[in-house]
Design a protein around this motif. Structure first.
Motif, PDB file in Angstrom:
ATOM      1  N   LYS A 369      67.241  33.874  72.664  1.00 23.77           N
ATOM      2  CA  LYS A 369      67.233  33.258  73.627  1.00 23.77           C
ATOM      3  C   LYS A 369      67.708  33.486  74.538  1.00 23.77           C
ATOM      4  O   LYS A 369      66.762  33.382  76.306  1.00 23.77           O
ATOM      5  N   VAL A 370      68.828  34.207  74.788  1.00 24.12           N
ATOM      6  CA  VAL A 370      69.370  33.698  75.841  1.00 24.12           C
ATOM      7  C   VAL A 370      70.717  35.192  75.290  1.00 24.12           C
ATOM      8  O   VAL A 370      71.038  35.280  74.287  1.00 24.12           O
ATOM      9  N   GLY A 371      71.330  36.117  76.493  1.00 23.39           N
ATOM     10  CA  GLY A 371      72.003  36.841  76.559  1.00 23.39           C
ATOM     11  C   GLY A 371      73.630  37.253  77.713  1.00 23.39           C
ATOM     12  O   GLY A 371      72.951  35.974  79.160  1.00 23.39           O
ATOM     13  N   PHE A 372      74.690  37.165  77.419  1.00 25.41           N
ATOM     14  CA  PHE A 372      75.702  37.138  77.728  1.00 25.41           C
ATOM     15  C   PHE A 372      76.265  38.813  78.730  1.00 25.41           C
ATOM     16  O   PHE A 372      76.219  39.436  77.111  1.00 25.41           O
ATOM     17  N   VAL A 373      76.527  38.653  79.377  1.00 27.10           N
ATOM     18  CA  VAL A 373      76.962  40.177  79.910  1.00 27.10           C
ATOM     19  C   VAL A 373      78.814  40.272  80.593  1.00 27.10           C
ATOM     20  O   VAL A 373      78.876  39.359  81.050  1.00 27.10           O
ATOM     21  N   MET A 374      79.280  40.723  80.300  1.00 26.74           N
ATOM     22  CA  MET A 374      80.625  40.823  80.840  1.00 26.74           C
ATOM     23  C   MET A 374      81.390  42.023  80.804  1.00 26.74           C
ATOM     24  O   MET A 374      81.007  43.286  80.428  1.00 26.74           O
ATOM     25  N   LEU A 375      82.558  42.183  81.217  1.00 33.37           N
ATOM     26  CA  LEU A 375      83.015  42.761  82.464  1.00 33.37           C
ATOM     27  C   LEU A 375      84.094  43.268  80.909  1.00 33.37           C
ATOM     28  O   LEU A 375      84.732  42.708  79.720  1.00 33.37           O
ATOM     29  N   PRO A 376      84.733  44.304  81.008  1.00 33.58           N
ATOM     30  CA  PRO A 376      86.122  45.450  79.303  1.00 33.58           C
ATOM     31  C   PRO A 376      86.962  44.236  80.059  1.00 33.58           C
ATOM     32  O   PRO A 376      87.605  43.867  80.721  1.00 33.58           O
ATOM     33  N   VAL A 377      87.564  44.042  78.694  1.00 32.30           N
ATOM     34  CA  VAL A 377      88.969  43.547  78.779  1.00 32.30           C
ATOM     35  C   VAL A 377      89.940  44.732  79.383  1.00 32.30           C
ATOM     36  O   VAL A 377      89.746  46.034  79.179  1.00 32.30           O
ATOM     37  N   LEU A 378      90.952  44.916  79.637  1.00 35.58           N
ATOM     38  CA  LEU A 378      92.007  45.322  80.517  1.00 35.58           C
ATOM     39  C   LEU A 378      92.708  46.260  79.445  1.00 35.58           C
ATOM     40  O   LEU A 378      93.487  45.469  78.995  1.00 35.58           O
ATOM     41  N   MET A 379      93.742  46.805  79.143  1.00 34.17           N
ATOM     42  CA  MET A 379      94.449  47.664  78.562  1.00 34.17           C
ATOM     43  C   MET A 379      95.880  46.079  78.877  1.00 34.17           C
ATOM     44  O   MET A 379      96.308  45.845  77.788  1.00 34.17           O
ATOM     45  N   ASN A 380      95.932  45.932  80.007  1.00 32.00           N
ATOM     46  CA  ASN A 380      97.658  44.856  80.084  1.00 32.00           C
ATOM     47  C   ASN A 380      96.898  43.100  80.056  1.00 32.00           C
ATOM     48  O   ASN A 380      97.867  42.579  79.124  1.00 32.00           O
ATOM     49  N   GLU A 381      95.439  43.409  79.471  1.00 36.94           N
ATOM     50  CA  GLU A 381      95.546  42.010  79.340  1.00 36.94           C
ATOM     51  C   GLU A 381      95.441  42.290  77.475  1.00 36.94           C
ATOM     52  O   GLU A 381      96.087  41.104  76.578  1.00 36.94           O
ATOM     53  N   MET A 382      94.633  42.886  76.793  1.00 38.27           N
ATOM     54  CA  MET A 382      94.709  42.890  75.516  1.00 38.27           C
ATOM     55  C   MET A 382      96.473  43.193  75.076  1.00 38.27           C
ATOM     56  O   MET A 382      97.415  42.369  74.092  1.00 38.27           O
ATOM     57  N   LYS A 383      96.905  44.148  75.431  1.00 39.01           N
ATOM     58  CA  LYS A 383      98.766  44.017  75.468  1.00 39.01           C
ATOM     59  C   LYS A 383      99.453  42.191  75.661  1.00 39.01           C
ATOM     60  O   LYS A 383      99.989  42.456  74.458  1.00 39.01           O
ATOM     61  N   GLN A 384      99.063  41.968  76.999  1.00 38.53           N
ATOM     62  CA  GLN A 384      99.906  41.068  76.773  1.00 38.53           C
ATOM     63  C   GLN A 384      99.285  39.841  75.512  1.00 38.53           C
ATOM     64  O   GLN A 384     100.710  38.500  75.651  1.00 38.53           O
ATOM     65  N   ILE A 385      98.431  39.491  75.080  1.00 43.19           N
ATOM     66  CA  ILE A 385      97.318  38.704  75.008  1.00 43.19           C
ATOM     67  C   ILE A 385      99.122  38.860  72.806  1.00 43.19           C
ATOM     68  O   ILE A 385      99.357  38.006  72.506  1.00 43.19           O
ATOM     69  N   ALA A 386      98.495  39.975  72.856  1.00 43.61           N
ATOM     70  CA  ALA A 386      99.451  40.633  71.755  1.00 43.61           C
ATOM     71  C   ALA A 386     101.004  40.154  71.427  1.00 43.61           C
ATOM     72  O   ALA A 386     101.294  39.538  71.166  1.00 43.61           O
ATOM     73  N   ASP A 387     101.920  40.814  72.328  1.00 39.93           N
ATOM     74  CA  ASP A 387     103.482  40.093  72.989  1.00 39.93           C
ATOM     75  C   ASP A 387     102.757  38.375  73.254  1.00 39.93           C
ATOM     76  O   ASP A 387     103.759  38.906  72.528  1.00 39.93           O
TER      77      ASP A 387
END
Length: 412
Positions: A369-387
């Motif tokens: 019924k509906v679709g959503f499109v995003m920009l990719p996750v950045l490397m520094n975002e991924m690392k910060q979340i893991a940290d």
């Protein structure tokens, strides 16, 4: 200090590697799988799908035992051989878009995983961890490396480039037009240099393969507890990984499709969206989001831009600022009623490498019924979340490279 060691890989012979190498089992359609099992007796799929020989679906321990038997047959028939010396394996992939990935296949430490030296950014599902752990324990090998990433390192990069000037041990092109190269590094001096450089890296990150690494860790704990003479250098203390520098890692978005509007009319849905977003109708032409916290939506034949109202959403942690988390907290959960992102059958994930036409087609056909499109996750975002010890929502990233199974195999 990161412990990354060489190992004695079981590998296909040079003349068979292109026939053996296979994508992840789950990536094939039923028709593709049938074709490869019928036409290619050397495919690694013959090992992981042993029921094909008996024209029967086999699961559980019975399947695991047959997988082990097929693997041993490949060794007995000389399709697989094992290297005599512990080695690192420099691996290069050039895909059809001419993107190049360079890294090292090696054995990573389960203890580093336990001590959060190998950091995670994605939640895993307990029963899947246990299922794959039991599989590994029975078959006694792992054929698909976990993808790890490390900060760019000039010494490691120099070793990789110098080694690649020599003739590759393997060079083959897949039907997807990706070309794979492998060089074996068994020179003790070079091995020592590589190992030392990784020891100087305080932290590395899982890019892809959270369930495989978690299962390998569970296997390590089981076998360690069952071994009264445990020393810490047994093969089960490590798991096979493909380590690439952060600059080589390609992160794509995972877009979302939802099959219904949770009982809302189009107009009611848009009114509820207005609480969190400034909405603009962009018409019929495919529209990509332009920046973080900005989404493209396709609904009822039109594309919309959704701009997050900063006064309506608080960002207090690194996870709160992740677009996939924002989408979940502002739309998918409160408006569309989706709570379990892993198991709810109303949501479909589309990797961001695919064209927006895929989103449009699914909605236009009535499948969604509906679709959503995003920009990719950045490397520094991924690392910060893991940290920060936090975990992304499932399917937040589609990461490349994607490796082939059966090119290097780790026995324990």
């Amino acid at each position: 200090m990161t412990k990354i060691i060489p190992f004695k890989a079981v590998r296909p012979t040079r003349d068979k590697v292109s026939l053996v190498a296979a994508r992840s089992y789950q990536s094939y359609t039923k028709e593709q799988l049938e074709s490869r099992l019928r036409d290619n007796p050397f495919s690694f799929l013959q090992i992981v799908n042993p029921g094909y020989r008996f024209d029967k679906d086999i699961s559980g321990e019975a399947r695991y035992s047959l997988v082990k038997n097929r693997f041993l047959e490949f060794k007995e028939d000389g399709i697989f051989i094992q290297d005599e010396k512990p080695s690192y394996y420099i691996y290069k992939i050039v895909d059809r878009e001419e993107q190049e990935f360079n890294g090292i296949v090696a054995a990573s430490s389960a203890l580093d995983y336990e001590n959060d030296i190998i950091k995670k950014h994605e939640d895993t599902i307990a029963y899947k961890e246990i299922l794959f752990k039991d599989y590994l324990k029975t078959v006694g090998f792992n054929a698909e490396p976990v993808l790890l990433t490390y900060p760019d390192n000039a010494v490691i990069d120099s070793i990789i480039k110098k080694t690649q000037k020599e003739r590759a041990e393997f060079e083959f092109t897949t039907t997807y037009r990706d070309t794979h190269y492998l060089w074996k590094v068994d020179n003790p001096k070079i091995i020592a240099n590589i190992q030392k450089e990784f020891e100087n890296i305080p932290t590395i990150y899982i890019a892809d393969g959270h369930h495989r690494s978690a299962s390998s860790y569970l296997l390590y704990k089981d076998l360690k507890d069952a071994n009264p003479e445990h020393q810490g250098d047994e093969a089960y203390n490590f798991f096979m990984s493909y380590l690439i520098p952060e600059s080589d890692l390609q992160i794509h978005a995972f877009n979302r499709l939802v099959k219904d509007l949770n009982g809302l009319s189009k107009e009611e849905f848009l009114i509820q969206l207005d609480t969190f977003y400034r909405i603009e109708n962009r018409g019929k032409m495919p529209y990509q989001p332009s920046k973080k916290h900005h989404f493209s939506m396709y609904l009822d034949g039109d594309f919309y831009s959704l701009y997050l109202r900063k006064t309506s959403y608080k960002i207090e942690t690194s996870l709160d600022g992740l677009d996939s988390q924002i989408l979940y907290k502002t739309i998918l959960n409160p408006i569309l009623g989706i709570e379990d992102l892993r198991n709810d059958q109303r949501i479909i994930y589309v990797n961001g490498k695919k064209d927006l036409v895929n989103i449009k087609s699914s909605v236009d056909s009535g499948e969604s019924k509906v679709g959503f499109v995003m920009l990719p996750v950045l490397m520094n975002e991924m690392k910060q979340i893991a940290d920060d010890g936090l975990k992304m929502p499932p399917k937040s990233t589609y990461i490349e490279p994607k490796l082939r199974s059966g090119v290097t195999i780790y026995e324990f």
